[in-house]
Design a protein around this motif. Structure first.
Motif, PDB file in Angstrom:
ATOM      1  N   ARG A 110       0.828  -1.180   0.000  1.00 59.30           N
ATOM      2  CA  ARG A 110       0.000   0.000   0.000  1.00 59.30           C
ATOM      3  C   ARG A 110       0.871   1.242   0.000  1.00 59.30           C
ATOM      4  NH1 ARG A 110      -2.541  -4.169   1.977  1.00 59.30           N
ATOM      5  NH2 ARG A 110      -4.785  -4.423   1.634  1.00 59.30           N
ATOM      6  N   SER A 111       0.296   2.351  -0.372  1.00 60.21           N
ATOM      7  CA  SER A 111       1.110   3.532  -0.658  1.00 60.21           C
ATOM      8  C   SER A 111       1.719   4.163   0.580  1.00 60.21           C
ATOM      9  CB  SER A 111       0.277   4.583  -1.396  1.00 60.21           C
ATOM     10  OG  SER A 111      -0.838   4.966  -0.612  1.00 60.21           O
ATOM     11  N   ASN A 112       1.340   3.709   1.766  1.00 57.69           N
ATOM     12  CA  ASN A 112       1.902   4.309   2.973  1.00 57.69           C
ATOM     13  C   ASN A 112       3.231   3.656   3.391  1.00 57.69           C
ATOM     14  OD1 ASN A 112       0.617   1.922   3.615  1.00 57.69           O
ATOM     15  ND2 ASN A 112      -0.133   2.631   5.589  1.00 57.69           N
ATOM     16  N   VAL A 113       3.693   2.677   2.603  1.00 60.95           N
ATOM     17  CA  VAL A 113       4.994   2.057   2.867  1.00 60.95           C
ATOM     18  C   VAL A 113       5.796   2.022   1.574  1.00 60.95           C
ATOM     19  CG1 VAL A 113       4.154   0.658   4.776  1.00 60.95           C
ATOM     20  CG2 VAL A 113       4.136  -0.260   2.464  1.00 60.95           C
ATOM     21  N   GLY A 114       7.124   1.970   1.719  1.00 60.89           N
ATOM     22  CA  GLY A 114       7.976   1.958   0.547  1.00 60.89           C
ATOM     23  C   GLY A 114       8.493   0.581   0.183  1.00 60.89           C
ATOM     24  N   GLU A 115       8.441  -0.354   1.148  1.00 58.21           N
ATOM     25  CA  GLU A 115       8.970  -1.682   0.886  1.00 58.21           C
ATOM     26  C   GLU A 115       8.263  -2.687   1.793  1.00 58.21           C
ATOM     27  OE1 GLU A 115      13.193  -1.993   1.276  1.00 58.21           O
ATOM     28  OE2 GLU A 115      13.256  -4.104   0.715  1.00 58.21           O
ATOM     29  N   LYS A 116       8.123  -3.890   1.261  1.00 62.07           N
ATOM     30  CA  LYS A 116       7.523  -4.974   2.038  1.00 62.07           C
ATOM     31  C   LYS A 116       8.199  -6.273   1.657  1.00 62.07           C
ATOM     32  CE  LYS A 116       2.981  -7.071   2.974  1.00 62.07           C
ATOM     33  NZ  LYS A 116       1.522  -6.958   2.657  1.00 62.07           N
ATOM     34  N   LYS A 117       8.507  -7.108   2.641  1.00 69.56           N
ATOM     35  CA  LYS A 117       9.181  -8.376   2.369  1.00 69.56           C
ATOM     36  C   LYS A 117       8.386  -9.542   2.935  1.00 69.56           C
ATOM     37  CE  LYS A 117      13.549  -9.047   2.476  1.00 69.56           C
ATOM     38  NZ  LYS A 117      14.971  -9.214   2.885  1.00 69.56           N
ATOM     39  N   ASP A 118       8.474 -10.655   2.209  1.00 73.55           N
ATOM     40  CA  ASP A 118       7.871 -11.898   2.679  1.00 73.55           C
ATOM     41  C   ASP A 118       8.783 -13.021   2.209  1.00 73.55           C
ATOM     42  OD1 ASP A 118       4.635 -13.606   2.223  1.00 73.55           O
ATOM     43  OD2 ASP A 118       6.384 -14.038   3.484  1.00 73.55           O
ATOM     44  N   GLN A 119       9.658 -13.455   3.076  1.00 74.93           N
ATOM     45  CA  GLN A 119      10.635 -14.511   2.800  1.00 74.93           C
ATOM     46  C   GLN A 119      11.489 -14.104   1.598  1.00 74.93           C
ATOM     47  OE1 GLN A 119       8.449 -18.251   2.651  1.00 74.93           O
ATOM     48  NE2 GLN A 119       7.832 -18.074   4.779  1.00 74.93           N
ATOM     49  N   ARG A 120      11.414 -14.818   0.488  1.00 70.99           N
ATOM     50  CA  ARG A 120      12.291 -14.515  -0.659  1.00 70.99           C
ATOM     51  C   ARG A 120      11.719 -13.448  -1.591  1.00 70.99           C
ATOM     52  NH1 ARG A 120      12.599 -17.945  -4.256  1.00 70.99           N
ATOM     53  NH2 ARG A 120      10.853 -19.307  -3.717  1.00 70.99           N
ATOM     54  N   ALA A 125      10.106  -9.577  -2.228  1.00 69.81           N
ATOM     55  CA  ALA A 125      10.004  -8.211  -1.715  1.00 69.81           C
ATOM     56  C   ALA A 125       9.407  -7.319  -2.796  1.00 69.81           C
ATOM     57  CB  ALA A 125      11.376  -7.685  -1.302  1.00 69.81           C
ATOM     58  N   VAL A 126       8.680  -6.312  -2.369  1.00 65.84           N
ATOM     59  CA  VAL A 126       8.170  -5.309  -3.295  1.00 65.84           C
ATOM     60  C   VAL A 126       8.629  -3.940  -2.817  1.00 65.84           C
ATOM     61  CG1 VAL A 126       6.174  -6.580  -4.126  1.00 65.84           C
ATOM     62  CG2 VAL A 126       5.976  -5.231  -2.060  1.00 65.84           C
ATOM     63  N   THR A 127       8.954  -3.073  -3.769  1.00 62.95           N
ATOM     64  CA  THR A 127       9.305  -1.699  -3.463  1.00 62.95           C
ATOM     65  C   THR A 127       8.382  -0.780  -4.232  1.00 62.95           C
ATOM     66  OG1 THR A 127      10.954  -1.662  -5.232  1.00 62.95           O
ATOM     67  CG2 THR A 127      11.716  -2.268  -3.036  1.00 62.95           C
ATOM     68  N   LEU A 128       8.121   0.380  -3.675  1.00 56.94           N
ATOM     69  CA  LEU A 128       7.212   1.343  -4.281  1.00 56.94           C
ATOM     70  C   LEU A 128       7.825   2.729  -4.244  1.00 56.94           C
ATOM     71  CD1 LEU A 128       4.393   2.295  -5.339  1.00 56.94           C
ATOM     72  CD2 LEU A 128       3.706   2.463  -2.929  1.00 56.94           C
ATOM     73  N   ASN A 129       7.808   3.403  -5.374  1.00 58.61           N
ATOM     74  CA  ASN A 129       8.238   4.791  -5.474  1.00 58.61           C
ATOM     75  C   ASN A 129       7.051   5.587  -6.007  1.00 58.61           C
ATOM     76  OD1 ASN A 129       9.236   7.308  -6.364  1.00 58.61           O
ATOM     77  ND2 ASN A 129      11.269   6.458  -6.716  1.00 58.61           N
ATOM     78  N   LYS A 130       6.319   6.223  -5.095  1.00 56.47           N
ATOM     79  CA  LYS A 130       5.096   6.929  -5.494  1.00 56.47           C
ATOM     80  C   LYS A 130       5.409   8.173  -6.322  1.00 56.47           C
ATOM     81  CE  LYS A 130       1.306   7.568  -3.668  1.00 56.47           C
ATOM     82  NZ  LYS A 130       0.122   6.845  -4.153  1.00 56.47           N
ATOM     83  N   THR A 131       6.533   8.793  -6.044  1.00 57.07           N
ATOM     84  CA  THR A 131       6.886   9.990  -6.803  1.00 57.07           C
ATOM     85  C   THR A 131       7.072   9.662  -8.271  1.00 57.07           C
ATOM     86  OG1 THR A 131       7.954  10.925  -4.848  1.00 57.07           O
ATOM     87  CG2 THR A 131       8.527  11.892  -6.992  1.00 57.07           C
ATOM     88  N   ALA A 132       7.771   8.570  -8.517  1.00 63.09           N
ATOM     89  CA  ALA A 132       8.039   8.153  -9.891  1.00 63.09           C
ATOM     90  C   ALA A 132       6.925   7.289 -10.452  1.00 63.09           C
ATOM     91  CB  ALA A 132       9.366   7.402  -9.945  1.00 63.09           C
ATOM     92  N   LYS A 133       5.988   6.885  -9.629  1.00 60.57           N
ATOM     93  CA  LYS A 133       4.881   6.002 -10.022  1.00 60.57           C
ATOM     94  C   LYS A 133       5.390   4.692 -10.590  1.00 60.57           C
ATOM     95  CE  LYS A 133       2.522   9.268 -12.213  1.00 60.57           C
ATOM     96  NZ  LYS A 133       1.464   9.975 -12.940  1.00 60.57           N
TER      97      LYS A 133
END
Lengths: 113, 117
Positions: free
Chosen positions: A51-61, A63-71
């Motif tokens: 979700r947009s209130n976090v920049g990164e999330k991991k689950d074992q192997r 991970a997702v990253t989000l850059n809202k500025t760059a979309k």
């Protein structure tokens, strides 16, 4: 409306290597970004979301990253295994309002043993 | 139900015939989606139902396509005068919907494979 692009369309990696799939979205109001995995002949299943209130999330192997500025947002799979071979779809939506989930075109990942 | 059910799982029809595809979502899920997946392709959005709101039909490819959702539960996707390019897997998904925990987490059905000869 929302438009989601995804790269690369195909990706081949050696077992044990990392894989990265990148997506961009067009609607700055989007705030929910899930990733779905579709194995051959099966239905898509959610593997991770952010979700947009976090920049990164991991689950074992995975991970997702989000850059809202760059979309843009990315999926990272470390220590890949043959069972990671599948088509991966990113998606975007506005979770806090009446809005649909729009998918990217997909990335076919092959993990070579 | 325990999952999203779709029927028929396979449908072969002749060009020009009408077809109906059915989706039974997870009980209590207020949001229901139809997507189309052609062979080796992505998930093309068709239509979206959320509760009692008017459906978002912006993805329907032509006026030969329509969908209904009766009583906020079962949905039927109808394709009139089928064409060969309509051949694809039609996937239905449901989610808890607006205001719910995990509102947009989709659970997909197994799909209906349509072949137009």
């Amino acid at each position: 409306g929302e438009n989601v692009e995804q790269h690369p369309s195909t990706l081949s990696v050696q077992e044990g290597d990392s894989a990265v799939i990148k997506c961009t979205y067009s609607d700055s109001a989007s705030n929910y970004f899930p990733w779905y995995k579709q194995e051959l002949g099966k239905r898509p299943q959610l593997i991770i979301d952010i979700r947009s209130n976090v920049g990164e999330k991991k689950d074992q192997r995975i991970a997702v990253t989000l850059n809202k500025t760059a979309k843009h947002f990315s999926l990272h799979i470390t220590e890949t295994q043959p069972e990671d071979s599948a088509v991966y779809f990113c998606a975007a939506s506005i979770q806090t309002s009446y809005d649909k989930v729009i998918f990217g075109p997909g990335t076919s990942l092959s993990v070579i043993p | 139900g325990a999952g999203v059910s779709q029927s028929p799982s396979n449908k072969v029809t002749e060009k020009g015939k009408d077809v109906e595809l059915r989706c039974d979502p997870i009980s209590g899920h207020t949001a229901l989606y139809w997507y189309r997946q052609s062979l080796g392709q992505g998930l093309e959005f068709l239509i979206y139902f959320q509760g009692n709101s008017a459906p978002d039909k912006s993805g329907l490819p032509s006026d030969r396509f329509s969908a209904e959702r009766t009583g906020g539960s079962v949905s039927t996707l109808t394709i009139q005068r089928t064409q060969q390019e309509d051949s694809a897997v039609y996937l239905c998904a449901s989610s808890p919907g607006q205001g719910s925990s995990g509102a947009n987490v989709l659970t997909f059905g197994a799909g209906s494979r349509l072949t137009v000869l």
